[in-house]
Motif scaffolding. Structure first.
Motif, PDB file in Angstrom:
ATOM      1  N   PRO A 205       0.878  -1.065   0.488  1.00  0.00           N
ATOM      2  CA  PRO A 205      -0.426  -0.021   0.007  1.00  0.00           C
ATOM      3  C   PRO A 205       0.438   0.937  -0.081  1.00  0.00           C
ATOM      4  O   PRO A 205       1.520   1.667   0.721  1.00  0.00           O
ATOM      5  N   LEU A 206       0.863   2.587  -0.488  1.00  0.00           N
ATOM      6  CA  LEU A 206       0.899   3.229  -0.760  1.00  0.00           C
ATOM      7  C   LEU A 206       1.657   4.257   0.641  1.00  0.00           C
ATOM      8  O   LEU A 206       2.742   4.240   1.105  1.00  0.00           O
ATOM      9  N   GLU A 207       0.092   3.494   1.936  1.00  0.00           N
ATOM     10  CA  GLU A 207       1.372   4.071   2.880  1.00  0.00           C
ATOM     11  C   GLU A 207       2.419   3.522   3.547  1.00  0.00           C
ATOM     12  O   GLU A 207       3.360   4.216   4.375  1.00  0.00           O
ATOM     13  N   SER A 208       2.419   2.853   3.388  1.00  0.00           N
ATOM     14  CA  SER A 208       3.610   1.446   3.287  1.00  0.00           C
ATOM     15  C   SER A 208       4.663   1.382   3.211  1.00  0.00           C
ATOM     16  O   SER A 208       6.050   2.002   3.360  1.00  0.00           O
ATOM     17  N   ILE A 209       4.775   2.102   1.482  1.00  0.00           N
ATOM     18  CA  ILE A 209       6.301   2.621   1.094  1.00  0.00           C
ATOM     19  C   ILE A 209       6.955   3.700   1.686  1.00  0.00           C
ATOM     20  O   ILE A 209       7.517   4.107   1.166  1.00  0.00           O
ATOM     21  N   LEU A 210       5.607   4.970   1.298  1.00  0.00           N
ATOM     22  CA  LEU A 210       5.994   6.279   1.960  1.00  0.00           C
ATOM     23  C   LEU A 210       6.583   6.226   3.416  1.00  0.00           C
ATOM     24  O   LEU A 210       7.697   6.637   3.837  1.00  0.00           O
ATOM     25  N   ALA A 211       6.522   4.823   4.255  1.00  0.00           N
ATOM     26  CA  ALA A 211       6.999   4.677   5.460  1.00  0.00           C
ATOM     27  C   ALA A 211       8.186   4.051   5.135  1.00  0.00           C
ATOM     28  O   ALA A 211       9.014   4.821   6.257  1.00  0.00           O
ATOM     29  N   ASP A 212       8.452   3.559   4.312  1.00  0.00           N
ATOM     30  CA  ASP A 212       9.433   3.157   4.691  1.00  0.00           C
ATOM     31  C   ASP A 212      10.620   3.869   4.065  1.00  0.00           C
ATOM     32  O   ASP A 212      11.915   3.909   4.197  1.00  0.00           O
ATOM     33  N   LEU A 213      10.080   4.274   3.517  1.00  0.00           N
ATOM     34  CA  LEU A 213      11.179   5.911   2.594  1.00  0.00           C
ATOM     35  C   LEU A 213      11.517   6.791   3.130  1.00  0.00           C
ATOM     36  O   LEU A 213      12.453   6.985   3.762  1.00  0.00           O
ATOM     37  N   LEU A 214      10.567   7.019   3.860  1.00  0.00           N
ATOM     38  CA  LEU A 214      10.639   8.016   5.100  1.00  0.00           C
ATOM     39  C   LEU A 214      12.289   7.719   6.731  1.00  0.00           C
ATOM     40  O   LEU A 214      12.953   8.645   6.993  1.00  0.00           O
ATOM     41  N   LYS A 215      11.446   6.647   6.619  1.00  0.00           N
ATOM     42  CA  LYS A 215      12.354   6.446   7.370  1.00  0.00           C
ATOM     43  C   LYS A 215      13.885   5.952   7.000  1.00  0.00           C
ATOM     44  O   LYS A 215      15.220   5.911   7.856  1.00  0.00           O
ATOM     45  N   SER A 216      14.044   5.107   6.130  1.00  0.00           N
ATOM     46  CA  SER A 216      15.393   5.120   5.309  1.00  0.00           C
ATOM     47  C   SER A 216      16.393   6.740   5.075  1.00  0.00           C
ATOM     48  O   SER A 216      17.092   7.377   5.293  1.00  0.00           O
ATOM     49  N   LEU A 217      15.464   7.700   4.688  1.00  0.00           N
ATOM     50  CA  LEU A 217      15.709   9.067   4.408  1.00  0.00           C
ATOM     51  C   LEU A 217      16.176   9.737   5.725  1.00  0.00           C
ATOM     52  O   LEU A 217      17.146  10.881   5.491  1.00  0.00           O
ATOM     53  N   SER A 218      15.014   9.086   6.294  1.00  0.00           N
ATOM     54  CA  SER A 218      15.575  10.238   8.495  1.00  0.00           C
ATOM     55  C   SER A 218      16.679   9.183   9.241  1.00  0.00           C
ATOM     56  O   SER A 218      17.779   9.491   9.763  1.00  0.00           O
ATOM     57  N   HIS A 219      17.053   8.129   8.595  1.00  0.00           N
ATOM     58  CA  HIS A 219      18.041   7.234   9.515  1.00  0.00           C
ATOM     59  C   HIS A 219      19.143   8.211   9.091  1.00  0.00           C
ATOM     60  O   HIS A 219      19.523   8.808   8.816  1.00  0.00           O
ATOM     61  N   SER A 226       3.311  10.684   9.835  1.00  0.00           N
ATOM     62  CA  SER A 226       2.119  11.508  10.020  1.00  0.00           C
ATOM     63  C   SER A 226       0.827  10.748   8.863  1.00  0.00           C
ATOM     64  O   SER A 226       1.049   9.276   8.901  1.00  0.00           O
ATOM     65  N   GLU A 227      -0.426  10.482   9.739  1.00  0.00           N
ATOM     66  CA  GLU A 227      -1.030   9.705   9.671  1.00  0.00           C
ATOM     67  C   GLU A 227      -1.568   9.949   7.893  1.00  0.00           C
ATOM     68  O   GLU A 227      -2.690   8.311   7.856  1.00  0.00           O
ATOM     69  N   LYS A 228      -1.920  10.937   8.184  1.00  0.00           N
ATOM     70  CA  LYS A 228      -2.694  11.050   6.253  1.00  0.00           C
ATOM     71  C   LYS A 228      -1.299  10.898   5.093  1.00  0.00           C
ATOM     72  O   LYS A 228      -0.453  10.862   5.287  1.00  0.00           O
ATOM     73  N   VAL A 229      -1.615   9.977   4.089  1.00  0.00           N
ATOM     74  CA  VAL A 229      -0.675  10.018   3.001  1.00  0.00           C
ATOM     75  C   VAL A 229      -0.721  10.989   2.131  1.00  0.00           C
ATOM     76  O   VAL A 229       1.188  11.066   1.904  1.00  0.00           O
ATOM     77  N   ASP A 230      -1.322  11.981   1.824  1.00  0.00           N
ATOM     78  CA  ASP A 230      -1.190  13.378   1.214  1.00  0.00           C
ATOM     79  C   ASP A 230       0.589  13.940   2.054  1.00  0.00           C
ATOM     80  O   ASP A 230       0.661  14.888   1.987  1.00  0.00           O
ATOM     81  N   GLU A 231       0.017  13.987   3.285  1.00  0.00           N
ATOM     82  CA  GLU A 231       1.500  14.601   4.013  1.00  0.00           C
ATOM     83  C   GLU A 231       2.055  13.789   4.468  1.00  0.00           C
ATOM     84  O   GLU A 231       3.507  14.242   4.789  1.00  0.00           O
ATOM     85  N   ARG A 232       2.669  12.643   4.089  1.00  0.00           N
ATOM     86  CA  ARG A 232       3.275  12.035   3.846  1.00  0.00           C
ATOM     87  C   ARG A 232       4.164  11.865   2.744  1.00  0.00           C
ATOM     88  O   ARG A 232       5.529  12.091   2.605  1.00  0.00           O
ATOM     89  N   LEU A 275       1.274  10.389  -6.303  1.00  0.00           N
ATOM     90  CA  LEU A 275       2.843  10.416  -5.939  1.00  0.00           C
ATOM     91  C   LEU A 275       3.788  10.512  -7.015  1.00  0.00           C
ATOM     92  O   LEU A 275       4.264  11.762  -7.267  1.00  0.00           O
ATOM     93  N   PHE A 276       3.277  10.226  -7.867  1.00  0.00           N
ATOM     94  CA  PHE A 276       4.223   9.864  -9.059  1.00  0.00           C
ATOM     95  C   PHE A 276       4.292  11.375  -9.901  1.00  0.00           C
ATOM     96  O   PHE A 276       5.267  12.099 -10.131  1.00  0.00           O
ATOM     97  N   ARG A 277       3.178  11.695  -9.816  1.00  0.00           N
ATOM     98  CA  ARG A 277       2.892  12.850 -10.193  1.00  0.00           C
ATOM     99  C   ARG A 277       3.181  14.439  -9.963  1.00  0.00           C
ATOM    100  O   ARG A 277       3.582  15.309 -10.137  1.00  0.00           O
ATOM    101  N   ARG A 278       3.372  14.286  -8.548  1.00  0.00           N
ATOM    102  CA  ARG A 278       4.168  15.453  -7.865  1.00  0.00           C
ATOM    103  C   ARG A 278       5.242  15.444  -7.451  1.00  0.00           C
ATOM    104  O   ARG A 278       5.736  16.126  -7.464  1.00  0.00           O
ATOM    105  N   ILE A 279       5.832  14.412  -7.593  1.00  0.00           N
ATOM    106  CA  ILE A 279       7.157  14.322  -8.307  1.00  0.00           C
ATOM    107  C   ILE A 279       8.017  14.945  -9.740  1.00  0.00           C
ATOM    108  O   ILE A 279       8.865  15.384  -9.482  1.00  0.00           O
ATOM    109  N   ALA A 280       7.304  14.503 -10.228  1.00  0.00           N
ATOM    110  CA  ALA A 280       7.387  15.098 -11.474  1.00  0.00           C
ATOM    111  C   ALA A 280       7.243  16.673 -11.456  1.00  0.00           C
ATOM    112  O   ALA A 280       7.939  17.357 -12.043  1.00  0.00           O
ATOM    113  N   GLU A 281       6.124  17.080 -11.118  1.00  0.00           N
ATOM    114  CA  GLU A 281       5.591  18.549 -10.942  1.00  0.00           C
ATOM    115  C   GLU A 281       6.360  19.386 -10.602  1.00  0.00           C
ATOM    116  O   GLU A 281       6.420  20.803  -9.960  1.00  0.00           O
ATOM    117  N   GLU A 282       6.559  18.616  -8.929  1.00  0.00           N
ATOM    118  CA  GLU A 282       7.152  19.951  -7.623  1.00  0.00           C
ATOM    119  C   GLU A 282       9.043  20.095  -7.983  1.00  0.00           C
ATOM    120  O   GLU A 282       9.135  18.968  -8.285  1.00  0.00           O
TER     121      GLU A 282
END
Length: 471
Positions: A205-219, A226-232, A275-282
């Motif tokens: 699920p998207l919330e799981s992969i976001l949590a995984d990436l954020l944990k790796s990036l903050s290592h 956040s509990e909300k996917v948009d905020e993640r 997620l892919f669109r936001r990474i592409a456009e921001e």
């Protein structure tokens, strides 16, 4: 992210003019040359000239796509040194100067003022534990790797020099997409603060992969999730702005529906598209690479030569590179190698499998196998993509499998009368998006003709022909 105040100071110490600083600031924020030219109302050529002058003033040597990445890395290293010196006063700092071949380190000591120190050219001066972090969940062995020089150069150009934000590497299974990205990452990882690779084969699920990436990036620290996917997603993009990261997501096709046309997300997985669109456009300074057996609709909609979104369709190996596979297997009958390679379309996995068969059954003689005029198809490679097809796609595949020659759209339309014209158009487009059909141009009429490559034709005929429509 490098503070503007620090950038202005270091630029002043290097004699960077205000107009050049504008270009430098925008480049570091991840904006492409085309976008910078548009924003500053100048030509792209002038943008490149200003960057060239900046390279000279920062003593950046070399040529090609790595120059800007080297400048970016050096500035980031210097900024980290500056921050460390503010937090922990020292008598001096150790810096590294890199020779032209990036191999021999020269160790010198200098006073602490980083604005007067030579720029460090190696990540060894990084004081943050996140820098140069490699976190790849499933690394494959690429010690044996053939060809792909052009593809590696193109991807390096997009990722390192052009600072592209979103790239898709697509193609049929077994064509070598994961191996290519693994090899590329080994070559360019020094230009990034962190490299993270994940497989989506199990469709997390998207919330799981976001949590995984954020944990790796903050290592080594635990992130406040956040509990909300948009905020993640906002948290993730914030990391991508602050650091130059390379993210690689493999098996993206696992997020897409089966029994439907290509590129549509599973129910509940539509957030990946957002997620892919936001990474592409921001705006940010990182890059996300997607590896997929199916074309992604986001890429099709966003891709543009002047933007920082690209896709690379991976084809088979060139004959001279594919021959290295057969040579490595000690096969004989070299006069038949070219025919074998063409028959299997240079697909590395298919060639490795048939080479093993030739070794076991034909005593390594390619000629003995080729003269049989047959095709051996491994079901394991094609089972998954074929199972994903819609009923109409399977029907069209079955029709194409029984034809000896390529058919035009009108010829297919006449043969498959039970399929509406609009549905046939959609099906052909979808099969093309899955890379399961070949499209060639007729020499006589200049129209497109559709067919199946021999391995796929044999697979469909052998395992899925019982339900094929009759003439």
């Amino acid at each position: 992210m490098i503070s503007q105040e620090f950038l202005q100071s270091i630029a002043a110490s290097r004699g960077i003019r205000p107009a050049e600083l504008e270009v430098l600031s925008l480049s570091l924020s991840g904006i492409s040359t085309t976008e910078i030219a548009s924003q500053l109302d100048i030509s792209e050529d002038l943008v490149r000239k200003r960057l060239s002058r900046i390279y000279i003033k920062f003593e950046i040597e070399g040529r090609g796509p790595v120059k800007f990445a080297k400048l970016q890395q050096l500035l980031h290293n210097l900024y980290q040194t500056h921050l460390a010196s503010e937090r922990e006063p020292k008598i001096g700092v150790i810096e590294t100067g890199l020779t032209d071949n990036n191999s021999d380190l020269q160790i010198t000591t200098h006073p602490l003022n980083p604005l007067h120190n030579p720029l460090p050219t190696s990540s060894t001066t990084h004081n943050s534990q996140i820098l140069n972090r490699i976190d790849w969940s499933e690394v494959i062995d690429v010690s044996i790797f053939y060809g792909r020089a052009e593809e590696l150069a193109q991807l390096e150009q997009w990722i390192v020099r052009d600072s592209s934000r979103l790239i898709a590497v697509v193609g049929l299974g077994g064509i070598g997409k994961t191996a290519l990205l693994t090899k590329l990452t080994q070559q360019i990882q020094s230009y990034f603060d962190c490299v993270i690779g994940r497989s989506l084969h199990n469709a997390p699920p998207l919330e799981s992969i976001l949590a995984d990436l954020l944990k790796s990036l903050s290592h080594p620290h635990e992130p406040e999730l956040s509990e909300k996917v948009d905020e993640r997603i906002v948290q993730l993009i914030s990391y991508l702005r602050d650091r130059r990261c390379l993210l690689v997501l493999d098996d993206v096709q696992a997020l897409l529906r089966s029994n439907d046309v290509y590129g549509r997300y599973l129910q509940g997985y539509e957030g990946y598209g957002a997620l892919f669109r936001r990474i592409a456009e921001e705006q940010h300074q990182s890059c996300l690479v997607l590896i997929s057996q199916e074309k992604l609709r986001e890429i099709s909609l966003l891709e543009n030569p002047s933007r920082s979104i690209h896709s690379l369709k991976l084809e088979g190996l060139k004959p001279e590179d594919a021959q290295q596979i057969l040579l490595g297997k000690n096969l004989t009958g070299k006069q038949s190698w070219q025919e074998l390679i063409q028959h299997y379309r240079g697909n590395p996995l298919h060639l490795n499998l048939i080479a093993a068969t030739i070794e076991n059954i034909f005593n390594r003689d390619v000629g003995e196998f080729v003269k049989l005029k047959t095709t051996v198809s491994n079901t394991g490679i094609l089972d998954e993509p074929f199972q994903r097809l819609s009923a109409l796609e399977k029907q069209v595949m079955q029709w194409l499998a029984k034809e000896d020659k390529a058919l035009s759209f009108q010829q297919l339309r006449a043969k498959i009368e039970e399929i509406a014209t609009s549905d046939l158009i959609e099906v052909l487009d979808s099969l093309g998006g899955r890379y399961l059909i070949e499209k060639v141009k007729s020499k006589d009429t200049n129209e497109f003709l559709f067919t199946l490559q021999p391995v796929i034709k044999k697979y469909v005929t052998k395992y899925h022909f019982s339900s094929a429509p009759k003439l």
